[in-house]
Scaffold this motif. Sequence first.
Motif, PDB file in Angstrom:
ATOM      1  N   ALA A 169       0.828  -1.209   0.000  1.00 56.34           N
ATOM      2  CA  ALA A 169       0.000   0.000   0.000  1.00 56.34           C
ATOM      3  C   ALA A 169       0.859   1.255   0.000  1.00 56.34           C
ATOM      4  N   PRO A 170       0.370   2.326  -0.647  1.00 61.40           N
ATOM      5  CA  PRO A 170       1.069   3.609  -0.557  1.00 61.40           C
ATOM      6  C   PRO A 170       1.043   4.109   0.884  1.00 61.40           C
ATOM      7  N   PRO A 171       1.908   5.067   1.230  1.00 64.89           N
ATOM      8  CA  PRO A 171       2.036   5.481   2.639  1.00 64.89           C
ATOM      9  C   PRO A 171       0.728   5.899   3.295  1.00 64.89           C
ATOM     10  N   ASP A 172      -0.195   6.537   2.561  1.00 68.75           N
ATOM     11  CA  ASP A 172      -1.433   7.016   3.199  1.00 68.75           C
ATOM     12  C   ASP A 172      -2.405   5.884   3.518  1.00 68.75           C
ATOM     13  N   LEU A 173      -2.121   4.677   3.047  1.00 67.90           N
ATOM     14  CA  LEU A 173      -2.976   3.517   3.335  1.00 67.90           C
ATOM     15  C   LEU A 173      -2.201   2.383   4.013  1.00 67.90           C
ATOM     16  N   ARG A 174      -0.921   2.606   4.295  1.00 65.03           N
ATOM     17  CA  ARG A 174      -0.061   1.488   4.686  1.00 65.03           C
ATOM     18  C   ARG A 174      -0.168   1.167   6.168  1.00 65.03           C
ATOM     19  N   VAL A 175      -1.132   0.328   6.497  1.00 68.69           N
ATOM     20  CA  VAL A 175      -1.206  -0.200   7.860  1.00 68.69           C
ATOM     21  C   VAL A 175      -0.024  -1.145   8.059  1.00 68.69           C
ATOM     22  N   ARG A 176       0.272  -1.429   9.307  1.00 70.67           N
ATOM     23  CA  ARG A 176       1.457  -2.241   9.619  1.00 70.67           C
ATOM     24  C   ARG A 176       1.110  -3.209  10.738  1.00 70.67           C
ATOM     25  N   ALA A 177       1.570  -4.448  10.603  1.00 66.54           N
ATOM     26  CA  ALA A 177       1.339  -5.429  11.662  1.00 66.54           C
ATOM     27  C   ALA A 177       1.861  -4.890  12.993  1.00 66.54           C
ATOM     28  N   GLN A 178       1.128  -5.171  14.053  1.00 67.37           N
ATOM     29  CA  GLN A 178       1.520  -4.685  15.375  1.00 67.37           C
ATOM     30  C   GLN A 178       2.938  -5.167  15.709  1.00 67.37           C
ATOM     31  N   PRO A 179       3.741  -4.316  16.359  1.00 66.22           N
ATOM     32  CA  PRO A 179       5.169  -4.616  16.560  1.00 66.22           C
ATOM     33  C   PRO A 179       5.443  -5.962  17.216  1.00 66.22           C
ATOM     34  N   VAL A 216      -1.738  -4.404  -0.035  1.00 64.09           N
ATOM     35  CA  VAL A 216      -1.532  -5.091   1.246  1.00 64.09           C
ATOM     36  C   VAL A 216      -0.791  -4.167   2.200  1.00 64.09           C
ATOM     37  N   GLY A 217      -1.057  -4.361   3.473  1.00 65.65           N
ATOM     38  CA  GLY A 217      -0.308  -3.656   4.494  1.00 65.65           C
ATOM     39  C   GLY A 217       1.077  -4.268   4.649  1.00 65.65           C
ATOM     40  N   GLU A 218       1.868  -3.671   5.531  1.00 64.65           N
ATOM     41  CA  GLU A 218       3.240  -4.132   5.732  1.00 64.65           C
ATOM     42  C   GLU A 218       3.278  -5.136   6.875  1.00 64.65           C
ATOM     43  N   GLY A 219       3.819  -6.313   6.580  1.00 70.96           N
ATOM     44  CA  GLY A 219       3.943  -7.339   7.598  1.00 70.96           C
ATOM     45  C   GLY A 219       2.748  -8.273   7.635  1.00 70.96           C
ATOM     46  N   ALA A 220       3.017  -9.516   8.000  1.00 68.20           N
ATOM     47  CA  ALA A 220       1.978 -10.528   8.149  1.00 68.20           C
ATOM     48  C   ALA A 220       1.776 -10.838   9.632  1.00 68.20           C
ATOM     49  N   PHE A 221       0.677 -11.531   9.921  1.00 63.16           N
ATOM     50  CA  PHE A 221       0.345 -11.931  11.289  1.00 63.16           C
ATOM     51  C   PHE A 221       0.042 -13.427  11.274  1.00 63.16           C
ATOM     52  N   ILE A 222       0.660 -14.178  12.179  1.00 64.03           N
ATOM     53  CA  ILE A 222       0.379 -15.602  12.289  1.00 64.03           C
ATOM     54  C   ILE A 222      -0.736 -15.810  13.314  1.00 64.03           C
ATOM     55  N   ASP A 223      -1.858 -16.337  12.843  1.00 62.33           N
ATOM     56  CA  ASP A 223      -3.020 -16.570  13.699  1.00 62.33           C
ATOM     57  C   ASP A 223      -3.077 -18.052  14.036  1.00 62.33           C
ATOM     58  N   HIS A 224      -2.496 -18.410  15.185  1.00 62.75           N
ATOM     59  CA  HIS A 224      -2.422 -19.823  15.552  1.00 62.75           C
ATOM     60  C   HIS A 224      -3.801 -20.400  15.854  1.00 62.75           C
ATOM     61  N   ALA A 225      -4.706 -19.582  16.383  1.00 62.04           N
ATOM     62  CA  ALA A 225      -6.049 -20.081  16.692  1.00 62.04           C
ATOM     63  C   ALA A 225      -6.776 -20.532  15.434  1.00 62.04           C
ATOM     64  N   PHE A 226      -6.552 -19.806  14.336  1.00 56.76           N
ATOM     65  CA  PHE A 226      -7.231 -20.143  13.084  1.00 56.76           C
ATOM     66  C   PHE A 226      -6.346 -20.928  12.121  1.00 56.76           C
ATOM     67  N   ASN A 227      -5.099 -21.222  12.527  1.00 52.59           N
ATOM     68  CA  ASN A 227      -4.178 -21.975  11.682  1.00 52.59           C
ATOM     69  C   ASN A 227      -3.952 -21.271  10.343  1.00 52.59           C
ATOM     70  N   THR A 228      -3.735 -19.933  10.400  1.00 54.38           N
ATOM     71  CA  THR A 228      -3.577 -19.139   9.181  1.00 54.38           C
ATOM     72  C   THR A 228      -2.425 -18.150   9.316  1.00 54.38           C
ATOM     73  N   THR A 229      -1.977 -17.665   8.186  1.00 51.34           N
ATOM     74  CA  THR A 229      -1.076 -16.513   8.108  1.00 51.34           C
ATOM     75  C   THR A 229      -1.865 -15.405   7.436  1.00 51.34           C
ATOM     76  N   ASP A 230      -2.030 -14.283   8.140  1.00 55.28           N
ATOM     77  CA  ASP A 230      -2.912 -13.217   7.683  1.00 55.28           C
ATOM     78  C   ASP A 230      -2.132 -12.065   7.059  1.00 55.28           C
ATOM     79  N   VAL A 231      -2.722 -11.472   6.031  1.00 59.73           N
ATOM     80  CA  VAL A 231      -2.249 -10.196   5.493  1.00 59.73           C
ATOM     81  C   VAL A 231      -3.429  -9.230   5.551  1.00 59.73           C
ATOM     82  N   CYS A 232      -3.125  -7.947   5.618  1.00 56.01           N
ATOM     83  CA  CYS A 232      -4.195  -6.948   5.642  1.00 56.01           C
ATOM     84  C   CYS A 232      -4.358  -6.373   4.239  1.00 56.01           C
ATOM     85  N   LEU A 233      -5.564  -6.465   3.715  1.00 55.29           N
ATOM     86  CA  LEU A 233      -5.892  -5.937   2.389  1.00 55.29           C
ATOM     87  C   LEU A 233      -6.595  -4.601   2.530  1.00 55.29           C
TER      88      LEU A 233
END
Length: 251
Positions: A169-179, A216-233
């Motif tokens: 995503a461009p900077p004005d839309l670029r969410v980022r996975a929590q640190p 897509v936002g910057e960075g992925a999130f591993i969701d162990h409860a759902f057995n997934t790797t998430d990206v933010c669209l």
Amino acid sequence: MPAAGPSFTVKLAETPAELRAAQRLRYDVFVKELGGGGDMVDHAAGLEQDRFDPYFDHMLAIDDSSGEVVGVYRLLPGERAAELGQFYSEDEYDLSVLKRSGRKLLELGRSCLHPDYRGGTAMFHLWNGLAAYVAEREIEVLFGVASFHGTDVQALAQPLSMLHHNHLAPPDLRVRAQPDVFESMDLVRPDELDRRAAMVQVPSLIKAYLRLGGFVGEGAFIDHAFNTTDVCLILDTQRMNERQRRIYGGA
């Protein structure tokens, strides 16, 4: 399998029974099929539910011939998130850049189809319903997490890197996975990407957002409860070109 050319009704859930039908389909897909879980999953009743459900609108695709809910989408307008105190995906992503923008936001999630209806027109009807919802409420930015099955980031290095290098995503839309949960998507150098192989691994829902000009936002999130790797669209309706608007609006 459904008969050729089934007709569908797309509507928002209005009754507890309709909400339970959505949660039952979510259970079949996210829990039984994909191995997910969660604190409020009701295995006895076969319902995938969470504390956010009462705040969301639940869009249903209903097969007119059977009356069965065969597709669902969960929608949270920004003003309702303000009442709740957060968006669902804020546990995974820092959404400050979107929340500061002053634009009308809509969070999407829990999208799924009954297996018998995948590859047919049910998703097309859900998209049409979503387009009408967005137009009626003058939504400007749509966003939400979408998932790759599995939690092995290295196994997903090619598609995650392709998204990072080509669709960030461009900077004005670029969410980022929590640190504290940030997983880098910059795993393969651009000159080592196999775009064809990467796209094979990208789920169809993510491909659909990309065709519409999504980022897509910057960075992925591993969701162990759902057995997934998430990206933010993130999808900015103002950045969609006319061809993409026609696809999105079902023309």
